[in-house]
Design a protein around this motif. Structure first.
Motif, PDB file in Angstrom:
ATOM      1  N   VAL A 157       0.839  -1.204   0.000  1.00  0.00           N
ATOM      2  CA  VAL A 157       0.000   0.000   0.000  1.00  0.00           C
ATOM      3  C   VAL A 157       0.869   1.247   0.000  1.00  0.00           C
ATOM      4  O   VAL A 157       0.634   2.198  -0.770  1.00  0.00           O
ATOM      5  N   GLU A 158       1.892   1.272   0.849  1.00  0.00           N
ATOM      6  CA  GLU A 158       2.784   2.432   0.923  1.00  0.00           C
ATOM      7  C   GLU A 158       3.587   2.581  -0.375  1.00  0.00           C
ATOM      8  O   GLU A 158       3.817   3.698  -0.855  1.00  0.00           O
ATOM      9  N   TYR A 159       3.997   1.455  -0.935  1.00  0.00           N
ATOM     10  CA  TYR A 159       4.742   1.492  -2.193  1.00  0.00           C
ATOM     11  C   TYR A 159       3.906   2.123  -3.303  1.00  0.00           C
ATOM     12  O   TYR A 159       4.343   3.022  -4.013  1.00  0.00           O
ATOM     13  N   ARG A 160       2.675   1.651  -3.461  1.00  0.00           N
ATOM     14  CA  ARG A 160       1.803   2.169  -4.514  1.00  0.00           C
ATOM     15  C   ARG A 160       1.532   3.664  -4.319  1.00  0.00           C
ATOM     16  O   ARG A 160       1.603   4.446  -5.271  1.00  0.00           O
ATOM     17  N   ALA A 161       1.258   4.059  -3.114  1.00  0.00           N
ATOM     18  CA  ALA A 161       0.979   5.466  -2.839  1.00  0.00           C
ATOM     19  C   ALA A 161       2.209   6.323  -3.122  1.00  0.00           C
ATOM     20  O   ALA A 161       2.108   7.420  -3.702  1.00  0.00           O
ATOM     21  N   GLY A 162       3.379   5.824  -2.731  1.00  0.00           N
ATOM     22  CA  GLY A 162       4.619   6.566  -2.953  1.00  0.00           C
ATOM     23  C   GLY A 162       4.927   6.731  -4.430  1.00  0.00           C
ATOM     24  O   GLY A 162       5.303   7.822  -4.875  1.00  0.00           O
ATOM     25  N   MET A 163       4.766   5.665  -5.206  1.00  0.00           N
ATOM     26  CA  MET A 163       5.061   5.743  -6.634  1.00  0.00           C
ATOM     27  C   MET A 163       4.054   6.619  -7.365  1.00  0.00           C
ATOM     28  O   MET A 163       4.410   7.367  -8.290  1.00  0.00           O
ATOM     29  N   GLN A 164       2.797   6.557  -6.971  1.00  0.00           N
ATOM     30  CA  GLN A 164       1.793   7.422  -7.604  1.00  0.00           C
ATOM     31  C   GLN A 164       2.105   8.889  -7.346  1.00  0.00           C
ATOM     32  O   GLN A 164       1.935   9.742  -8.217  1.00  0.00           O
ATOM     33  N   ARG A 165       2.607   9.170  -6.148  1.00  0.00           N
ATOM     34  CA  ARG A 165       2.978  10.550  -5.827  1.00  0.00           C
ATOM     35  C   ARG A 165       4.203  10.984  -6.621  1.00  0.00           C
ATOM     36  O   ARG A 165       4.223  12.073  -7.211  1.00  0.00           O
ATOM     37  N   LEU A 166       5.220  10.155  -6.655  1.00  0.00           N
ATOM     38  CA  LEU A 166       6.467  10.524  -7.319  1.00  0.00           C
ATOM     39  C   LEU A 166       6.309  10.672  -8.831  1.00  0.00           C
ATOM     40  O   LEU A 166       6.968  11.510  -9.447  1.00  0.00           O
ATOM     41  N   THR A 167       5.460   9.851  -9.431  1.00  0.00           N
ATOM     42  CA  THR A 167       5.282   9.909 -10.882  1.00  0.00           C
ATOM     43  C   THR A 167       4.302  10.993 -11.321  1.00  0.00           C
ATOM     44  O   THR A 167       4.218  11.307 -12.516  1.00  0.00           O
ATOM     45  N   GLY A 168       3.548  11.570 -10.386  1.00  0.00           N
ATOM     46  CA  GLY A 168       2.546  12.560 -10.752  1.00  0.00           C
ATOM     47  C   GLY A 168       1.181  11.976 -11.010  1.00  0.00           C
ATOM     48  O   GLY A 168       0.230  12.689 -11.324  1.00  0.00           O
ATOM     49  N   HIS A 169       1.058  10.658 -10.863  1.00  0.00           N
ATOM     50  CA  HIS A 169      -0.222  10.008 -11.117  1.00  0.00           C
ATOM     51  C   HIS A 169      -1.283  10.443 -10.103  1.00  0.00           C
ATOM     52  O   HIS A 169      -2.447  10.672 -10.470  1.00  0.00           O
ATOM     53  N   SER A 170      -0.899  10.585  -8.848  1.00  0.00           N
ATOM     54  CA  SER A 170      -1.863  10.993  -7.831  1.00  0.00           C
ATOM     55  C   SER A 170      -2.339  12.424  -8.069  1.00  0.00           C
ATOM     56  O   SER A 170      -3.502  12.761  -7.807  1.00  0.00           O
ATOM     57  N   ALA A 171      -1.458  13.293  -8.610  1.00  0.00           N
ATOM     58  CA  ALA A 171      -1.865  14.664  -8.926  1.00  0.00           C
ATOM     59  C   ALA A 171      -2.900  14.662 -10.046  1.00  0.00           C
ATOM     60  O   ALA A 171      -3.848  15.454 -10.031  1.00  0.00           O
ATOM     61  N   TRP A 172      -2.728  13.780 -11.016  1.00  0.00           N
ATOM     62  CA  TRP A 172      -3.722  13.659 -12.099  1.00  0.00           C
ATOM     63  C   TRP A 172      -5.054  13.185 -11.545  1.00  0.00           C
ATOM     64  O   TRP A 172      -6.113  13.711 -11.898  1.00  0.00           O
ATOM     65  N   GLN A 173      -5.014  12.195 -10.633  1.00  0.00           N
ATOM     66  CA  GLN A 173      -6.257  11.712 -10.029  1.00  0.00           C
ATOM     67  C   GLN A 173      -6.982  12.827  -9.280  1.00  0.00           C
ATOM     68  O   GLN A 173      -8.193  12.968  -9.369  1.00  0.00           O
ATOM     69  N   ALA A 174      -6.206  13.662  -8.573  1.00  0.00           N
ATOM     70  CA  ALA A 174      -6.788  14.760  -7.821  1.00  0.00           C
ATOM     71  C   ALA A 174      -7.456  15.758  -8.757  1.00  0.00           C
ATOM     72  O   ALA A 174      -8.550  16.286  -8.478  1.00  0.00           O
ATOM     73  N   LYS A 175      -6.834  16.036  -9.906  1.00  0.00           N
ATOM     74  CA  LYS A 175      -7.413  16.950 -10.885  1.00  0.00           C
ATOM     75  C   LYS A 175      -8.741  16.402 -11.420  1.00  0.00           C
ATOM     76  O   LYS A 175      -9.709  17.139 -11.607  1.00  0.00           O
TER      77      LYS A 175
END
Length: 281
Positions: free
Chosen positions: A261-279
């Protein structure tokens, strides 16, 4: 006895630097590339032989190895540096582009290793140094094919490290981060021409490509990678992996020292994927 190393992909900055670095350390170098550039040997004409080699052509591999043996008397090590990348949406990537990246990054490496091993064994052993990537540890968006090929290199290298130890041949895996010479914008534009981005992915592709351009880590210095390759070639220990760069060190930490869970969250943050999801939300 002066040792001899064969290096693939010497038309690139990293390959050229690696060839010259080994020559500066007193090694004989067979510097190979598809279209030979004789000027590569100018600094060390007695120590560097420039030879044609296409990793997809076993005949050219055998010829380059034999040319090196004829010039220097034997072969003690190989650096598999040749490789290509591609930024694309997998769904829209042509099948021939998929095959091309695997022919170069995976099957080409296999061709070189298969051809070199008998010659290394005749010298009583040696080393095979494979240049992988940080994506061999952690997958990145828009790099599905490159990631798949480099994770294949991961598995190949680890398995061979056991097999070839029985022949007194060590296998090393270099895992560089994103280097300063990497131009994500140019690569992305070229990929878009080879594999047009479907309309349904366009917003995502543009966002993720911009995230690559705004990479949150300092670039990995090519010289650091060169020095890691050299260290790996002379390392007398059983070490397999050599991580180079702050991004790769963070990927390794997330992958091997945290939960899934922490790995997935960390990689999504580092790659910018989580920022896209937020948008999108």
């Amino acid at each position: 006895m002066t040792k001899t190393i064969l290096i693939t992909g010497c038309s690139s900055g990293l390959g050229k630097m690696t060839a010259r670095h080994f020559a500066s350390k007193g090694w004989n170098v067979v510097a190979t590339m598809r279209r030979p550039e004789p000027e590569l040997a100018d600094q060390y004409p007695a120590r560097i032989l420039v030879a044609a080699l296409d990793v997809a052509d076993p005949t050219s591999i055998e010829a380059a190895i034999q040319a090196g043996i004829d010039r220097f008397g034997g072969l003690d090590a190989v650096v598999n540096n040749a490789g290509i990348t591609m930024v694309s949406i997998f769904e829209a990537t042509p099948a021939d582009a998929v095959r091309h990246i695997f022919e170069t990054n995976v099957f080409g490496m296999m061709n070189v290793i298969r051809a070199a091993v008998p010659h290394l064994r005749r010298r009583g052993g040696g080393s095979v140094v494979n240049v992988g990537s940080g994506v061999g540890i952690a997958a990145m968006p828009l790099l599905s094919l490159y990631t798949a090929s480099k994770q294949a290199v991961e598995g190949l290298s680890e398995s061979l490290s056991y097999e070839l130890s029985s022949q007194n041949i060590s296998v090393r895996l270099i895992q560089p981060g994103a280097m300063r010479s990497t131009n994500f914008t140019a690569t992305g534009m070229a990929a878009s021409q080879a594999a047009p981005v479907p309309e349904s992915y366009k917003h995502y592709f543009d966002h993720m490509l911009q995230s690559m351009i705004n990479y949150p880590f300092a670039s990995t210095e090519e010289q650091s990678v060169v020095e890691a390759i050299y260290a790996a070639a002379i390392d007398p220990t059983d070490r397999l992996r050599y991580q180079v760069g702050p991004d790769v060190e963070e990927y390794a930490r997330l992958r091997w020292s945290t939960s899934e869970v922490e790995y997935r969250a960390g990689m999504q943050r580092l790659t910018g994927h989580s920022a896209w999801q937020a948008k999108e939300e």
